[in-house]
Design a protein around this motif. Structure first.
Motif, PDB file in Angstrom:
ATOM      1  N   LEU A 342       0.829  -1.198   0.000  1.00 34.03           N
ATOM      2  CA  LEU A 342       0.000   0.000   0.000  1.00 34.03           C
ATOM      3  C   LEU A 342       0.864   1.250   0.000  1.00 34.03           C
ATOM      4  N   ALA A 343       1.955   1.244   0.771  1.00 35.26           N
ATOM      5  CA  ALA A 343       2.836   2.411   0.840  1.00 35.26           C
ATOM      6  C   ALA A 343       3.467   2.722  -0.509  1.00 35.26           C
ATOM      7  N   ALA A 344       3.658   1.697  -1.341  1.00 31.97           N
ATOM      8  CA  ALA A 344       4.255   1.927  -2.658  1.00 31.97           C
ATOM      9  C   ALA A 344       3.346   2.772  -3.548  1.00 31.97           C
ATOM     10  N   THR A 345       2.046   2.710  -3.313  1.00 29.45           N
ATOM     11  CA  THR A 345       1.096   3.484  -4.126  1.00 29.45           C
ATOM     12  C   THR A 345       0.491   4.647  -3.349  1.00 29.45           C
ATOM     13  N   ASP A 346       0.389   4.508  -2.044  1.00 32.07           N
ATOM     14  CA  ASP A 346      -0.163   5.563  -1.197  1.00 32.07           C
ATOM     15  C   ASP A 346       0.697   5.610   0.064  1.00 32.07           C
ATOM     16  N   SER A 347       1.753   6.414   0.022  1.00 29.59           N
ATOM     17  CA  SER A 347       2.738   6.400   1.101  1.00 29.59           C
ATOM     18  C   SER A 347       2.127   6.749   2.443  1.00 29.59           C
ATOM     19  N   GLU A 348       1.247   7.732   2.487  1.00 27.16           N
ATOM     20  CA  GLU A 348       0.660   8.148   3.758  1.00 27.16           C
ATOM     21  C   GLU A 348      -0.152   7.018   4.381  1.00 27.16           C
ATOM     22  N   ALA A 349      -0.998   6.377   3.582  1.00 26.66           N
ATOM     23  CA  ALA A 349      -1.835   5.295   4.099  1.00 26.66           C
ATOM     24  C   ALA A 349      -0.999   4.084   4.484  1.00 26.66           C
ATOM     25  N   GLY A 350      -0.019   3.744   3.647  1.00 26.16           N
ATOM     26  CA  GLY A 350       0.809   2.580   3.928  1.00 26.16           C
ATOM     27  C   GLY A 350       1.650   2.759   5.172  1.00 26.16           C
ATOM     28  N   LEU A 351       2.280   3.966   5.321  1.00 27.01           N
ATOM     29  CA  LEU A 351       3.099   4.212   6.511  1.00 27.01           C
ATOM     30  C   LEU A 351       2.228   4.268   7.762  1.00 27.01           C
ATOM     31  N   SER A 352       1.035   4.784   7.629  1.00 24.33           N
ATOM     32  CA  SER A 352       0.119   4.798   8.772  1.00 24.33           C
ATOM     33  C   SER A 352      -0.215   3.373   9.208  1.00 24.33           C
ATOM     34  N   ALA A 353      -0.408   2.489   8.240  1.00 20.75           N
ATOM     35  CA  ALA A 353      -0.689   1.089   8.571  1.00 20.75           C
ATOM     36  C   ALA A 353       0.509   0.446   9.260  1.00 20.75           C
ATOM     37  N   LEU A 354       1.724   0.762   8.805  1.00 17.32           N
ATOM     38  CA  LEU A 354       2.921   0.211   9.425  1.00 17.32           C
ATOM     39  C   LEU A 354       3.086   0.731  10.847  1.00 17.32           C
ATOM     40  N   ARG A 355       2.780   2.001  11.066  1.00 18.54           N
ATOM     41  CA  ARG A 355       2.854   2.549  12.423  1.00 18.54           C
ATOM     42  C   ARG A 355       1.850   1.857  13.343  1.00 18.54           C
ATOM     43  N   THR A 356       0.652   1.625  12.829  1.00 19.41           N
ATOM     44  CA  THR A 356      -0.371   0.947  13.631  1.00 19.41           C
ATOM     45  C   THR A 356       0.091  -0.451  14.024  1.00 19.41           C
ATOM     46  N   ILE A 357       0.662  -1.157  13.070  1.00 18.75           N
ATOM     47  CA  ILE A 357       1.163  -2.512  13.355  1.00 18.75           C
ATOM     48  C   ILE A 357       2.249  -2.453  14.423  1.00 18.75           C
ATOM     49  N   ARG A 358       3.137  -1.467  14.314  1.00 19.32           N
ATOM     50  CA  ARG A 358       4.215  -1.323  15.289  1.00 19.32           C
ATOM     51  C   ARG A 358       3.658  -1.028  16.679  1.00 19.32           C
ATOM     52  N   GLU A 359       2.654  -0.168  16.760  1.00 21.76           N
ATOM     53  CA  GLU A 359       2.054   0.163  18.043  1.00 21.76           C
ATOM     54  C   GLU A 359       1.370  -1.049  18.666  1.00 21.76           C
ATOM     55  N   GLU A 360       0.763  -1.877  17.818  1.00 22.70           N
ATOM     56  CA  GLU A 360       0.057  -3.050  18.331  1.00 22.70           C
ATOM     57  C   GLU A 360       1.012  -4.163  18.737  1.00 22.70           C
ATOM     58  N   ARG A 361       2.140  -4.278  18.034  1.00 23.51           N
ATOM     59  CA  ARG A 361       3.065  -5.389  18.279  1.00 23.51           C
ATOM     60  C   ARG A 361       4.488  -4.886  18.495  1.00 23.51           C
ATOM     61  N   PRO A 362       4.737  -4.095  19.513  1.00 23.55           N
ATOM     62  CA  PRO A 362       6.092  -3.546  19.722  1.00 23.55           C
ATOM     63  C   PRO A 362       7.116  -4.599  20.118  1.00 23.55           C
ATOM     64  N   GLU A 363       6.638  -5.758  20.582  1.00 24.53           N
ATOM     65  CA  GLU A 363       7.569  -6.797  21.025  1.00 24.53           C
ATOM     66  C   GLU A 363       8.196  -7.567  19.870  1.00 24.53           C
ATOM     67  N   VAL A 364       7.691  -7.358  18.655  1.00 20.03           N
ATOM     68  CA  VAL A 364       8.206  -8.086  17.490  1.00 20.03           C
ATOM     69  C   VAL A 364       9.163  -7.178  16.719  1.00 20.03           C
ATOM     70  N   PRO A 365      10.446  -7.512  16.658  1.00 22.41           N
ATOM     71  CA  PRO A 365      11.408  -6.638  15.970  1.00 22.41           C
ATOM     72  C   PRO A 365      11.042  -6.361  14.521  1.00 22.41           C
ATOM     73  N   ALA A 366      10.406  -7.324  13.851  1.00 23.23           N
ATOM     74  CA  ALA A 366      10.088  -7.139  12.435  1.00 23.23           C
ATOM     75  C   ALA A 366       9.197  -5.919  12.219  1.00 23.23           C
ATOM     76  N   THR A 367       8.324  -5.626  13.176  1.00 24.74           N
ATOM     77  CA  THR A 367       7.439  -4.474  12.992  1.00 24.74           C
ATOM     78  C   THR A 367       8.229  -3.170  12.993  1.00 24.74           C
ATOM     79  N   LEU A 368       9.303  -3.126  13.761  1.00 23.99           N
ATOM     80  CA  LEU A 368      10.158  -1.936  13.774  1.00 23.99           C
ATOM     81  C   LEU A 368      10.984  -1.842  12.497  1.00 23.99           C
ATOM     82  N   TYR A 369      11.573  -2.961  12.089  1.00 28.58           N
ATOM     83  CA  TYR A 369      12.453  -2.939  10.920  1.00 28.58           C
ATOM     84  C   TYR A 369      11.684  -2.622   9.638  1.00 28.58           C
ATOM     85  N   ARG A 370      10.500  -3.203   9.497  1.00 24.17           N
ATOM     86  CA  ARG A 370       9.750  -2.927   8.262  1.00 24.17           C
ATOM     87  C   ARG A 370       9.190  -1.510   8.257  1.00 24.17           C
TER      88      ARG A 370
END
Length: 844
Positions: A342-370
């Motif tokens: 999604l970020a590749a076509t809509d950066s704002e929406a895609g990055l927002s989704a990645l931030r949400t995932i990171r907030e929900e799962r901070p214990e998983v390093p992959a959420t931070l790296y991606r």
């Protein structure tokens, strides 16, 4: 006693397995084929076709050979005679040995058990349970081992006795066969051989169908063919992988259990257990899996060892937990990939989704790296600022530091990028964790390893080396807390660290002790490093450090002593554990330095050219006893060497122990003193001779580098009470600066040896010396005993520092460590995989 467990089959396509059997039979392994394993008619003569004639490859065999099922008219074999105890698996057979059962006077007896060579070392004893037309059972125990056992439970069928072996806990179960010893064959025969019966069964299935449709019809015709214990699990896994209807999977699992029931209750229960374990990780079949696991417990025989059912249930709970974790990881990975797309076509929406995932799962390093990757790729200037915020929160995460460096470089901030690239390269294990980013197709062309960026920028390899050493030093010292003022007591605490340049868990201890020296004044604390060949050859090791490690009974690295006593807390781990190790060390040193010293130590040094002397003496109110020892060490103040575990600077490195590993004894009047006279050139020759000798003793393999600068040296001395190993007092004095080695010797590099690695593979923390268990990332790597020490037979001090070094036998590891940056031929795991489920991520 050995364990025999059959793990769930890998989800390989069943048709491929059948095809492989048709194209290349199991007898192609290079092992000598033997008669097929399983029920058969009277033993075939040597040289006869072990499978017997076949009227139809899918039908019953004319002579009831093992590859097919017995004819209905055949009678079960007599339980009396000489049999081989065999455990077949996927075309290969393990032979435990032969046993002879006699009818006796109404009571069956075990006449003899002849184990094969591999099993003979356990000195097995066999106790016969029963032997009749209905059942045969016996138990095997090793000599002097009453706790571990293997029990065979089977029944006579036409041609053999079929059943299972299980261990004393009931956890490990495997099919087993008592096959009559073929006429003319050696007794007990080879320990392992190929079983052509497996190929014959596969061929029979292939003649019916290249899919699972041919499996059950042939299994019903050949109920005692052991091949189905491999083929059914493979079929269940394959069909589930291909998303078959749950009814079809349930029927296939039921067919497996029905076949296994021919081999006894244990076999049926284990078949249910195996099917359930295979299906447990697939949400579509979770209900079937739970039913199979429940049926497995219900199918256990009444004779099962006490507690078996509960142990199986505990095992199933662990399997469910792991399956849930994997399903959760897969679902999370899918969400992340969707957000990246999604970020590749809509950066704002895609990055927002990645931030949400990171907030929900901070214990998983992959959420931070991606998220960081998304900010770099799609975030622009705002993404760079957000990356900086993430990096400030995790300053020792090499992935974050690296992506910020690339973002700063792209923005034209060359100086900032250089600093960040140096940090990313200097963080232990950094280049390895960064490598997966470089392997992503969308990033491969625009990213480079941080050291490669620095080489392009500075165009001077030595300047890069110096920058990385300076950066590592700054990062390590950054762990230090507030400076502690000098204590009112007169004690100087001595910390002895036994470490290794190939030891990943030594990183935390190395970094923490470096920070420790920044916290306490030098009159209150001394830290020395002894390098050992653990888990592999280390060019910073010498004969004296090996001998010292043996003298204090070091069991592995890292090992740390504070005034001769090992702390109770763990000092090893990755860079992420350094802060915790540092805090524990500060508390321990603070407590120790408040205790009054038990002696005083003075050192007077002189230097002239490359020669030096040291007058060392110790005093206390009463004379020293024969239990006291004076130790003297020559240390190099600061060695720059990019070790494979990522440690780049090595302070107070022990280069020689003039008083030997056990120290100098008091004189006749109870005095302790020692005079040292030597030279830097003699010391360098001694160290070089040891390393060259070590290379020669290890098949001529060479160290890629022999760091022998020796330009800044000091003397450390301490008094030890050998009754408890505690240090009474320690002291140090600088010897001064000395000229570097000749230009042709500087660095002692070997052009033919591979360059030193910057970081080992991720699993190098489990590297161990031969015949030792593999440690975890926070465990010490095991050590082998040294062949000799630099003392004489009584453990007395060496006459001077230039005494020829002793050799050691620290294992036969490769001289050249693993490459720092994984190659294309051996790709590294992704950063997500590397940190999956781990809390030891590279963060402060």
């Amino acid at each position: 006693m050995p364990r025999f467990a059959r793990p769930p089959a890998r989800p390989a396509l069943f048709a491929a397995l059948v095809s492989a059997g048709l194209l290349a039979g199991c007898g192609d392994s290079g092992e000598e084929p033997a008669p097929a394993v399983g029920p058969e008619a009277p033993p075939t003569a040597a040289g006869a076709d072990p499978a017997g004639p076949q009227a139809d490859p899918a039908g019953p065999q004319a002579d009831g050979a093992q590859a097919g099922g017995p004819q209905a008219a055949e009678e079960p074999i007599s339980p009396y005679g000489t049999f081989r105890l065999l455990t077949p698996r996927q075309g290969q057979v393990s032979n435990f040995g032969s046993l002879t059962i006699a009818a006796g006077d109404g009571t069956p007896t075990l006449k003899k058990f002849e184990p094969t060579e591999q099993f003979r070392t356990l000195k097995p004893n066999v106790t016969l349970g029963e032997a009749n037309a209905e059942a045969v059972s016996f138990t095997i125990k090793g000599e002097g081992n009453d706790e571990s056992s293997l029990t065979f439970e089977g029944k006579p069928v036409p041609g053999a006795v079929v059943g299972t072996l299980h261990d004393e806990s009931g956890n490990a179960v495997t099919p087993a066969v008592l096959a009559p010893l073929p006429a003319g064959e050696p007794n007990p025969g080879p320990a392992a051989f190929a079983d052509p019966g497996f190929q014959q069964t596969v061929q029979a299935i292939g003649a019916v169908s290249q899919s699972v449709a041919g499996l059950t019809p042939v299994a019903k015709q050949r109920p005692y063919a052991p091949a189905f214990f491999a083929l059914y699990p493979a079929a269940v896994a394959s069909e589930a992988q291909q998303d078959r209807a749950p009814e079809a999977i349930k029927a296939l699992a039921a067919d497996y259990a029905a076949f296994a029931a021919n081999w006894g209750e244990w076999a049926k229960a284990d078949a249910r257990r195996t099917s359930g374990a295979i299906l447990l990780g697939l949400p579509k079949y979770r209900e079937i899996a739970d039913a199979e696991l429940a049926a497995a417990v219900e199918a256990l025989p009444e004779s099962a060892p006490e507690g078996t059912a509960e142990r199986w249930r505990t095992q199933f709970d662990a399997l469910r937990t792991e399956a849930d974790r994997r399903m959760d990881q897969q679902a999370l990975s899918n969400r992340i990939e969707e957000a990246m797309q999604l970020a590749a076509t809509d950066s704002e929406a895609g990055l927002s989704a990645l931030r949400t995932i990171r907030e929900e799962r901070p214990e998983v390093p992959a959420t931070l790296y991606r998220l960081a990757e998304g900010l770099y790729r799609f975030g622009g200037d705002a993404g760079r600022e957000e990356l900086r915020t993430l990096r400030d929160a995790e300053p020792l995460d090499p992935v974050l530091v690296f992506l910020l460096a690339e973002a700063e470089r792209r923005a034209g901030n060359a100086d900032e990028a250089r600093t960040l690239f140096a940090e990313a390269a200097a963080i232990p294990n950094g280049p390895y964790l960064i490598q997966p980013l470089l392997q992503r197709p969308e990033l491969a062309k625009e990213l480079k390893q941080p050291r490669e960026r620095l080489n392009e920028d500075l165009e001077d390899p030595q300047a890069v080396t110096d920058l990385l050493a300076e950066t590592y030093r700054r990062l390590a010292k950054g762990f230090a807390g507030e400076d502690r003022p000098a204590d009112e007591s007169n004690r100087t605490v001595l910390v002895e660290l036994f470490t290794g340049s190939l030891c990943p868990p030594c990183v935390a201890a190395d970094v923490a002790t470096t920070a420790l020296t920044e916290t306490f004044p030098s009159e209150d604390l001394l830290v020395m490093q002894y390098h050992l060949h653990i888990p592999g050859p280390d060019p910073l090791t010498n004969a004296d450090t090996v001998a010292r490690g043996a003298a204090v009974e070091v069991q592995g690295t890292p090992t740390l002593q504070i005034d001769g006593a090992q702390p109770e807390f763990t000092v090893g781990g990755p860079i992420g554990s350094a802060a915790q190790t540092y805090d524990a060390l500060v508390e321990a040193v603070e407590q120790r330095r408040s205790e009054p010293a038990g002696a005083s130590v003075s050192i007077k040094t002189t230097a002239d050219g490359d020669r030096f002397t040291a007058e060392v003496s110790a005093e206390r109110e009463e004379p020293f006893t024969p239990d006291h020892r004076l130790h003297v060490a020559v240390v190099e103040d600061d060695v720059v060497y990019g070790a494979p575990n990522g440690v780049r600077t090595h302070e107070m490195l022990v280069r020689s122990l003039p008083t030997g590993a056990t120290g100098a004894r008091p004189d006749g009047e109870g005095g302790l003193s020692y005079r040292l006279e030597s030279s830097v050139s003699d010391l360098r020759d001694e160290l070089r001779a040891y390393l060259v000798g070590y290379e020669q003793d290890h098949d001529g393999r060479r160290f890629p580098e022999k760091p022998l600068q020796l330009t800044q040296l000091s003397v450390v001395a301490w008094v030890e009470d050998t009754t408890d190993g505690r240090v009474l007092q320690s002291s140090f004095a600088a010897l001064g600066e000395f000229p570097p080695p000749p230009a042709e010797e500087e660095g002692e590099t070997d052009a033919d040896a591979a360059p030193p690695a910057e970081t080992p593979p991720a699993d190098a923390g489990a590297a161990a010396m031969p015949a030792q268990p593999a440690p975890s990332a926070n465990d010490a790597a095991p050590v082998a005993e040294a062949d000799s020490t630099p003392e004489n037979d009584e453990g007395e001090a060496k006459p001077d520092a230039a005494t020829a070094p002793s050799s050691d036998a620290e294992g036969d590891a490769e001289m050249t460590p693993e490459p720092a940056e994984p190659t294309e031929e051996e790709p590294a795991p992704t950063a997500d995989e590397e940190n999956e489920g781990s809390e030891d991520e590279p963060s402060a």
